[in-house]
Design an enzyme around this catalytic site. Structure first.
Site, PDB file in Angstrom:
ATOM      1  N   CYS A 116     -32.962 -37.243 -44.199  1.00 19.53           N
ATOM      2  CA  CYS A 116     -33.801 -38.445 -44.115  1.00 19.53           C
ATOM      3  C   CYS A 116     -33.196 -39.516 -43.193  1.00 19.53           C
ATOM      4  O   CYS A 116     -33.892 -40.429 -42.773  1.00 19.53           O
ATOM      5  CB  CYS A 116     -34.034 -39.034 -45.495  1.00 19.53           C
ATOM      6  SG  CYS A 116     -34.711 -37.850 -46.643  1.00 19.53           S
ATOM      7  N   HIS A 256     -35.917 -46.568 -45.278  1.00 20.98           N
ATOM      8  CA  HIS A 256     -36.399 -45.218 -45.582  1.00 20.98           C
ATOM      9  C   HIS A 256     -37.266 -45.293 -46.841  1.00 20.98           C
ATOM     10  O   HIS A 256     -36.933 -45.990 -47.802  1.00 20.98           O
ATOM     11  CB  HIS A 256     -35.202 -44.293 -45.804  1.00 20.98           C
ATOM     12  CG  HIS A 256     -35.593 -42.941 -46.289  1.00 20.98           C
ATOM     13  ND1 HIS A 256     -36.611 -42.226 -45.714  1.00 20.98           N
ATOM     14  CD2 HIS A 256     -35.121 -42.169 -47.305  1.00 20.98           C
ATOM     15  CE1 HIS A 256     -36.747 -41.080 -46.356  1.00 20.98           C
ATOM     16  NE2 HIS A 256     -35.851 -41.028 -47.329  1.00 20.98           N
ATOM     17  N   ASN A 286     -42.319 -39.646 -49.372  1.00 24.84           N
ATOM     18  CA  ASN A 286     -41.084 -39.578 -48.591  1.00 24.84           C
ATOM     19  C   ASN A 286     -41.266 -38.553 -47.471  1.00 24.84           C
ATOM     20  O   ASN A 286     -41.379 -37.356 -47.741  1.00 24.84           O
ATOM     21  CB  ASN A 286     -39.944 -39.187 -49.538  1.00 24.84           C
ATOM     22  CG  ASN A 286     -38.613 -39.044 -48.842  1.00 24.84           C
ATOM     23  OD1 ASN A 286     -38.529 -39.042 -47.617  1.00 24.84           O
ATOM     24  ND2 ASN A 286     -37.556 -38.916 -49.628  1.00 24.84           N
TER      25      ASN A 286
HETATM   26  O1  UT7 Z   1     -34.820 -39.108 -49.233  1.00 22.24           O
HETATM   27  C1  UT7 Z   1     -33.896 -38.658 -50.161  1.00 22.24           C
HETATM   28  C2  UT7 Z   1     -34.593 -37.739 -51.126  1.00 22.24           C
HETATM   29  N1  UT7 Z   1     -34.575 -38.010 -52.500  1.00 22.24           N
HETATM   30  C3  UT7 Z   1     -34.686 -39.202 -53.143  1.00 22.24           C
HETATM   31  O2  UT7 Z   1     -34.681 -40.251 -52.614  1.00 22.24           O
HETATM   32  C4  UT7 Z   1     -34.814 -39.140 -54.631  1.00 22.24           C
HETATM   33  C5  UT7 Z   1     -34.055 -40.206 -55.355  1.00 22.24           C
HETATM   34  N2  UT7 Z   1     -34.328 -40.121 -56.757  1.00 22.24           N
HETATM   35  C6  UT7 Z   1     -35.471 -40.600 -57.308  1.00 22.24           C
HETATM   36  O3  UT7 Z   1     -36.316 -41.117 -56.607  1.00 22.24           O
HETATM   37  C7  UT7 Z   1     -35.637 -40.502 -58.799  1.00 22.24           C
HETATM   38  O4  UT7 Z   1     -34.423 -40.091 -59.375  1.00 22.24           O
HETATM   39  C8  UT7 Z   1     -36.770 -39.549 -59.224  1.00 22.24           C
HETATM   40  C9  UT7 Z   1     -38.115 -40.129 -58.864  1.00 22.24           C
HETATM   41  C10 UT7 Z   1     -36.601 -38.185 -58.566  1.00 22.24           C
HETATM   42  C11 UT7 Z   1     -36.740 -39.340 -60.737  1.00 22.24           C
HETATM   43  O5  UT7 Z   1     -36.840 -40.585 -61.389  1.00 22.24           O
HETATM   44  P1  UT7 Z   1     -35.832 -40.959 -62.565  1.00 22.24           P
HETATM   45  O6  UT7 Z   1     -36.261 -42.246 -63.084  1.00 22.24           O
HETATM   46  O7  UT7 Z   1     -34.434 -40.853 -62.015  1.00 22.24           O
HETATM   47  O8  UT7 Z   1     -36.125 -39.852 -63.628  1.00 22.24           O
HETATM   48  P2  UT7 Z   1     -35.140 -38.739 -64.213  1.00 22.24           P
HETATM   49  O9  UT7 Z   1     -34.660 -37.815 -63.148  1.00 22.24           O
HETATM   50  O10 UT7 Z   1     -34.130 -39.466 -65.033  1.00 22.24           O
HETATM   51  O11 UT7 Z   1     -36.128 -37.949 -65.147  1.00 22.24           O
HETATM   52  C12 UT7 Z   1     -36.740 -38.526 -66.246  1.00 22.24           C
HETATM   53  C13 UT7 Z   1     -37.699 -37.533 -66.872  1.00 22.24           C
HETATM   54  C14 UT7 Z   1     -37.126 -36.132 -67.019  1.00 22.24           C
HETATM   55  O12 UT7 Z   1     -37.548 -35.656 -68.278  1.00 22.24           O
HETATM   56  P3  UT7 Z   1     -36.515 -35.501 -69.476  1.00 22.24           P
HETATM   57  O13 UT7 Z   1     -35.481 -34.556 -69.004  1.00 22.24           O
HETATM   58  O14 UT7 Z   1     -35.974 -36.901 -69.711  1.00 22.24           O
HETATM   59  O15 UT7 Z   1     -37.373 -35.003 -70.588  1.00 22.24           O
HETATM   60  C15 UT7 Z   1     -37.831 -35.358 -65.946  1.00 22.24           C
HETATM   61  O16 UT7 Z   1     -38.014 -34.000 -66.284  1.00 22.24           O
HETATM   62  O17 UT7 Z   1     -38.869 -37.410 -66.068  1.00 22.24           O
HETATM   63  C16 UT7 Z   1     -39.171 -36.052 -65.905  1.00 22.24           C
HETATM   64  N3  UT7 Z   1     -39.871 -35.844 -64.647  1.00 22.24           N
HETATM   65  C17 UT7 Z   1     -41.205 -35.958 -64.552  1.00 22.24           C
HETATM   66  N4  UT7 Z   1     -42.159 -36.248 -65.453  1.00 22.24           N
HETATM   67  C18 UT7 Z   1     -43.438 -36.289 -65.013  1.00 22.24           C
HETATM   68  C19 UT7 Z   1     -39.365 -35.548 -63.446  1.00 22.24           C
HETATM   69  N5  UT7 Z   1     -40.351 -35.444 -62.541  1.00 22.24           N
HETATM   70  C20 UT7 Z   1     -41.502 -35.694 -63.208  1.00 22.24           C
HETATM   71  C21 UT7 Z   1     -42.856 -35.743 -62.813  1.00 22.24           C
HETATM   72  N6  UT7 Z   1     -43.780 -36.042 -63.754  1.00 22.24           N
HETATM   73  N7  UT7 Z   1     -43.245 -35.504 -61.554  1.00 22.24           N
END
Ligand code: UT7
Length: 332
Positions: A116, A256, A286
């Site tokens: 990215c 970004h 993204n």
């Molecule tokens: O350009 C670089 C590329 N990547 C990034 O920039 C990503 C950076 N990270 C993020 O943007 C965030 O960490 C995410 C959006 C990916 C995730 O958000 P979060 O607030 O950090 O959530 P989390 O990873 O702590 O997950 C919370 C829960 C999990 O469930 P459990 O394990 O707590 O039961 C995930 O399984 O949310 C769940 N989850 C979803 N639920 C519904 C993950 N993806 C989804 C989804 N829909 N699409």
């Protein structure tokens, strides 16, 4: 820092596939909700390339617009750099395919990969060639078709990304204008947080790699999240320090577009009100290396920056990598 010719952006362009995939569409594909995606990421929809469209196609369309904006003929281009993690193929480079498509017969052409952060890396490379007088101009493209390497059954990744391309023409400009400083960084030690494991020499394509979905993007979202807020703030500050400017000098920030919470967190660290920060991830998600140049093109075309404004572009991504560019906008 080497003194040389001043380097500025003389044209911008972007290209987005027509197909819009909304969060409501995704609700039918994986176990997710519009509400979760909007509140956790800020994304409402993204563009998806069709089967016939490759990264070079979007790149070429964006490039033509940037060349027209800069009033430069493709035949006069000295250099083409494409930043992408989704090249058409391993080789020839996507930049060489774009060179052919444009008829930019005089131009050297190569790809670079910093995920990215790729566009910021590519722009910084182009800047060096022009600053030291080797080339007079360059076309710098950030382009991705990430939809082709996403696991559409993995809700952790497939809701986040979109396809698109942004291009800029870089040329000499007036002294004291254009790119004032650039800053690049990397931390390969934490690279495993964001990978596409197969398809290279470590895990070549095989039945095993396909069956085990190793050609898809794998991400430890929360690790990348923690790194991102720190990296964006630090990178923007470094560009300011190298350019001899203070936080209050910034007129506009083009970050970004990965997650609205990362953007807001970085803006807070930089004490910038959100009115001075460009956000379009609600529409496109993204787009990796395409995200900053597409945002820049929209900022310019919507008249959100004017000549002499101090603009910071900042990105982070796989590698892990980060980078920033401070510009005094030089185009009328
Ligand atoms: O350009 C670089 C590329 N990547 C990034 O920039 C990503 C950076 N990270 C993020 O943007 C965030 O960490 C995410 C959006 C990916 C995730 O958000 P979060 O607030 O950090 O959530 P989390 O990873 O702590 O997950 C919370 C829960 C999990 O469930 P459990 O394990 O707590 O039961 C995930 O399984 O949310 C769940 N989850 C979803 N639920 C519904 C993950 N993806 C989804 C989804 N829909 N699409």
């Amino acid at each position: 820092m080497i003194k040389g010719y001043a380097v500025g952006i003389s044209g911008t362009g972007s290209a987005l596939p027509e197909k819009v995939l909304t969060n409501l569409d995704l609700e039918k594909m994986v176990d997710t909700t519009d509400e979760w995606i909007r509140t956790r990421t800020g994304i409402g929809s993204r563009r998806i390339a069709d089967d016939k469209t490759a990264t070079s196609d979007l790149s070429t369309e964006a490039a033509k617009k940037a060349l027209a904006d800069a009033n430069l003929k493709a035949e006069d281009l000295d250099l083409i750099i494409v930043a992408t993690v989704t090249p058409d193929m391993a080789f020839p480079s996507t930049a060489c395919i774009v060179q052919k498509n444009l008829g930019a017969v005089k131009a050297a052409a190569f790809d670079i990969e910093a995920a990215c952060t790729g566009f910021i890396y590519a722009l910084t490379i182009a800047e060096q060639f022009i600053k030291n007088g080797v080339y007079k101009n360059a076309l710098v493209i950030g382009a991705e078709t990430l939809s082709k390497v996403l696991d559409w059954e993995d809700r952790n990744t497939c809701v986040l990304f979109g396809d698109g391309a942004g291009a800029v023409v870089v040329e000499r400009t007036e002294e004291g204008m254009g790119i004032l400083s650039s800053y690049l960084g990397a931390d390969g030690g934490n690279g495993e947080a964001l990978t596409q494991p197969a398809g290279g020499s470590r895990i070549p394509a095989s039945l095993h790699s396909v069956e085990n979905k190793l050609h898809y993007v794998k991400m430890d979202g929360s690790e990348v999240f923690k790194f991102a807020v720190r990296a964006m703030g630090k990178a923007a500050m470094e560009a300011l320090r190298l350019g001899g400017m203070e936080l209050e000098d910034i007129d506009f920030l083009i970050p970004h577009q990965a997650n609205i919470r990362i953007i807001e967190g970085s803006a807070k660290r930089l004490k910038l009100p959100m009115e001075k920060v460009y956000v379009n991830l609600d529409k496109y998600g993204n787009m990796s290396a395409a995200s900053v140049p597409v945002a820049l093109d929209e900022v310019v075309r919507n008249g959100l920056i004017k000549k002499n404004d101090k603009v910071v572009m900042v990105a982070f991504g796989g590698g892990l990598t980060w980078g920033s560019t401070l510009m005094k906008w030089s185009k009328d």
